[in-house]
Design a protein around this motif. Structure first.
Motif, short mmCIF file in Angstrom:
data_model
loop_
_atom_site.label_atom_id
_atom_site.label_comp_id
_atom_site.label_asym_id
_atom_site.label_seq_id
_atom_site.Cartn_x
_atom_site.Cartn_y
_atom_site.Cartn_z
N ASP A 1 -18.01 2.38 16.99
CA ASP A 1 -18.80 1.94 15.84
C ASP A 1 -17.92 1.14 14.89
N VAL A 2 -18.57 0.32 14.06
CA VAL A 2 -17.85 -0.54 13.14
C VAL A 2 -18.30 -0.26 11.71
N VAL A 3 -17.35 -0.19 10.80
CA VAL A 3 -17.64 -0.11 9.37
C VAL A 3 -17.40 -1.50 8.78
N LEU A 4 -18.43 -2.04 8.16
CA LEU A 4 -18.33 -3.39 7.60
C LEU A 4 -17.64 -3.33 6.25
N ALA A 5 -16.45 -3.88 6.18
CA ALA A 5 -15.66 -3.87 4.94
C ALA A 5 -14.61 -4.97 5.01
N GLN A 6 -14.16 -5.40 3.84
CA GLN A 6 -13.16 -6.45 3.74
C GLN A 6 -11.78 -5.83 3.50
N ASN A 7 -10.77 -6.37 4.13
CA ASN A 7 -9.36 -6.11 3.80
C ASN A 7 -9.06 -4.63 3.51
N PRO A 8 -9.11 -3.77 4.51
CA PRO A 8 -8.81 -2.36 4.26
C PRO A 8 -7.35 -2.15 3.87
N ASP A 9 -7.10 -1.07 3.15
CA ASP A 9 -5.74 -0.66 2.82
C ASP A 9 -5.13 -0.08 4.09
N ASP A 10 -4.27 -0.85 4.76
CA ASP A 10 -3.77 -0.46 6.08
C ASP A 10 -3.01 0.85 6.05
N GLU A 11 -2.22 1.07 5.02
CA GLU A 11 -1.43 2.31 4.94
C GLU A 11 -2.34 3.52 4.82
N TRP A 12 -3.32 3.44 3.92
CA TRP A 12 -4.27 4.55 3.76
C TRP A 12 -5.07 4.76 5.03
N LEU A 13 -5.55 3.68 5.64
CA LEU A 13 -6.39 3.77 6.82
C LEU A 13 -5.63 4.40 7.98
N GLU A 14 -4.40 3.99 8.19
CA GLU A 14 -3.62 4.55 9.28
C GLU A 14 -3.36 6.04 9.07
N ARG A 15 -3.16 6.42 7.83
CA ARG A 15 -2.87 7.83 7.54
C ARG A 15 -4.08 8.71 7.84
N VAL A 16 -5.26 8.32 7.36
CA VAL A 16 -6.43 9.17 7.60
C VAL A 16 -6.84 9.14 9.07
N ARG A 17 -6.57 8.02 9.76
CA ARG A 17 -6.83 8.00 11.20
C ARG A 17 -5.98 9.05 11.91
N GLN A 18 -4.71 9.12 11.56
CA GLN A 18 -3.81 10.07 12.21
C GLN A 18 -4.17 11.52 11.86
#
Length: 380
Positions: free
Chosen positions: A53-70
């Motif tokens: 699935d895809v979440v439609l959003a612009q320019n995510p905060d890569d550091e925050w996104l990677e952390r919550v993914r992990q």
């Protein structure tokens, strides 16, 4: 046999109720609504359903996104546009969000047609709540005096007299407390002016009795294949008329807390069963997805079984999903939506086991200026 899989494209558009009021294909929300949409754009990561699935959003905060993914195993993609053959999954449906999906790359044929959107818009009008209450009363469930839809100021004055001067005025479509005015906090001449403005913009106004509110809560439902099914309770908090957060408790504890305030706790089961039937009849043929029915404990342990129907995703559904997916058994807490300027939560103190939060706080969207949306959990 080969079946083609279409990904879901999630879009957080919390201004949707306001877009419904406007009714146009293009809509510019007020500043705070636009700010919430921008700050909360990544919130669907937590309730998306499939790996691709895809979440439609612009320019995510890569550091925050990677952390919550992990930490939590979130695996939906984030992108500003999507392949054409994807299914739009907005917070709520309106003509404006259809335009937005097409702008983001979704094929128009994958979205509800204009007739379907108009039916959903009509069902989102507050007169549907009046219809629901009448149906519930017909099934023997006690309700407060019915709200009245009025179309001119003569009708407005008659309704005010019928409710002995203690009343609430509501726009047919409104959001997060906007367009709601109480006789106890707004002068009579101002109330009349507000009512005239709403009638001029939206064609009518809803007048209902002002109840002695004790507790706000909601029942959550999901519609699919023409049938509406009960899914859970939502116990939320407000500041004035604006939503601020949900308690994250097991379903049985929510039922106990709410039921203990009512004359008969069993009425919750009775109302849930009745609403499944009523909503299936009224909403089922025209809508698929989540919805919430706002309720109230008022007066002498009485239940108002339908204050409002929210025909869309709700924060209560988000809270229920967070509780079921990401809160450890035995832990309780709250899901918060706060307005202001915030730094990050103290993530280093968060205790996470097996991708579930045991204690501490986690930002559900990147922190910053505007809104904080966070999960705060303790351990029993």
């Amino acid at each position: 046999m080969y079946y083609e899989y279409f990904m879901n494209s999630f879009l957080f558009n919390p201004e949707n109720d306001l877009a419904l009021a406007a009714g146009s294909r293009c809509y510019t929300p007020p500043r705070n609504a636009a700010l919430l949409a921008r700050c909360g754009a990544l919130l669907p990561l937590w309730f998306a359903e499939n790996d691709n699935d895809v979440v439609l959003a612009q320019n995510p905060d890569d550091e925050w996104l990677e952390r919550v993914r992990q930490l939590f195993g979130l695996d939906s993609e984030v992108a500003p546009v999507v392949p054409p053959k994807s299914v739009g999954r907005p917070w709520g449906w309106s003509p404006a969000v259809v335009t937005e999906f097409v702008r983001r790359g979704v094929d128009r044929s994958m979205l509800p047609d204009d007739n379907a959107i108009e039916k959903m818009r009509s069902l989102s009008h507050r007169r549907t709540s009046v219809q629901i209450n009448r149906r519930l009363a017909g099934e023997g469930i006690d309700t407060p005096p019915f709200a009245v839809e009025v179309f001119d100021l003569d009708g407005f004055q008659s309704a005010v007299k019928a409710f002995d001067g203690r009343f609430v005025v509501k726009s047919p479509w409104s959001s997060t407390g906007r367009g709601v005015f109480m006789s106890t906090s707004v002068a009579c001449d101002v109330m009349m002016k507000n009512a005239a403005g709403i009638i001029n913009r939206q064609g009518s106004v809803i007048v209902e009795p002002l109840l002695d509110r004790k507790t706000d809560f909601a029942m959550l439902f999901h519609a699919a294949c023409g049938k509406v099914a009960y899914r859970g309770l939502s116990l939320f908090e407000t500041s004035g008329t604006a939503y601020t957060g949900n308690l994250l408790l097991p379903e049985h504890e929510l039922a106990r807390r709410i039921g203990s305030q009512l004359r008969s706790p069993d009425i919750l089961n009775t109302v849930a069963d009745s609403l499944e039937t009523v909503l299936t009849d009224i909403v089922g043929p025209a809508y698929e997805g989540w919805m919430g029915v706002d309720m109230m404990v008022y007066g002498d342990r009485q239940l108002a079984p339908c204050i409002e129907l929210n025909l869309r995703m709700t924060m209560g559904v988000v809270a229920m999903t967070l509780r079921n997916r990401y809160v450890a058994p035995g832990s309780t807490g709250c899901f918060m939506v706060e307005h202001g300027v915030f730094g990050p939560c103290d993530n280093d103190r968060a205790v996470i086991r097996d991708r579930k939060l045991v204690s501490g706080s986690v930002d559900l969207v990147p922190p910053g200026r505007g809104f904080r949306i966070a999960l705060n959990v303790g351990h029993d």
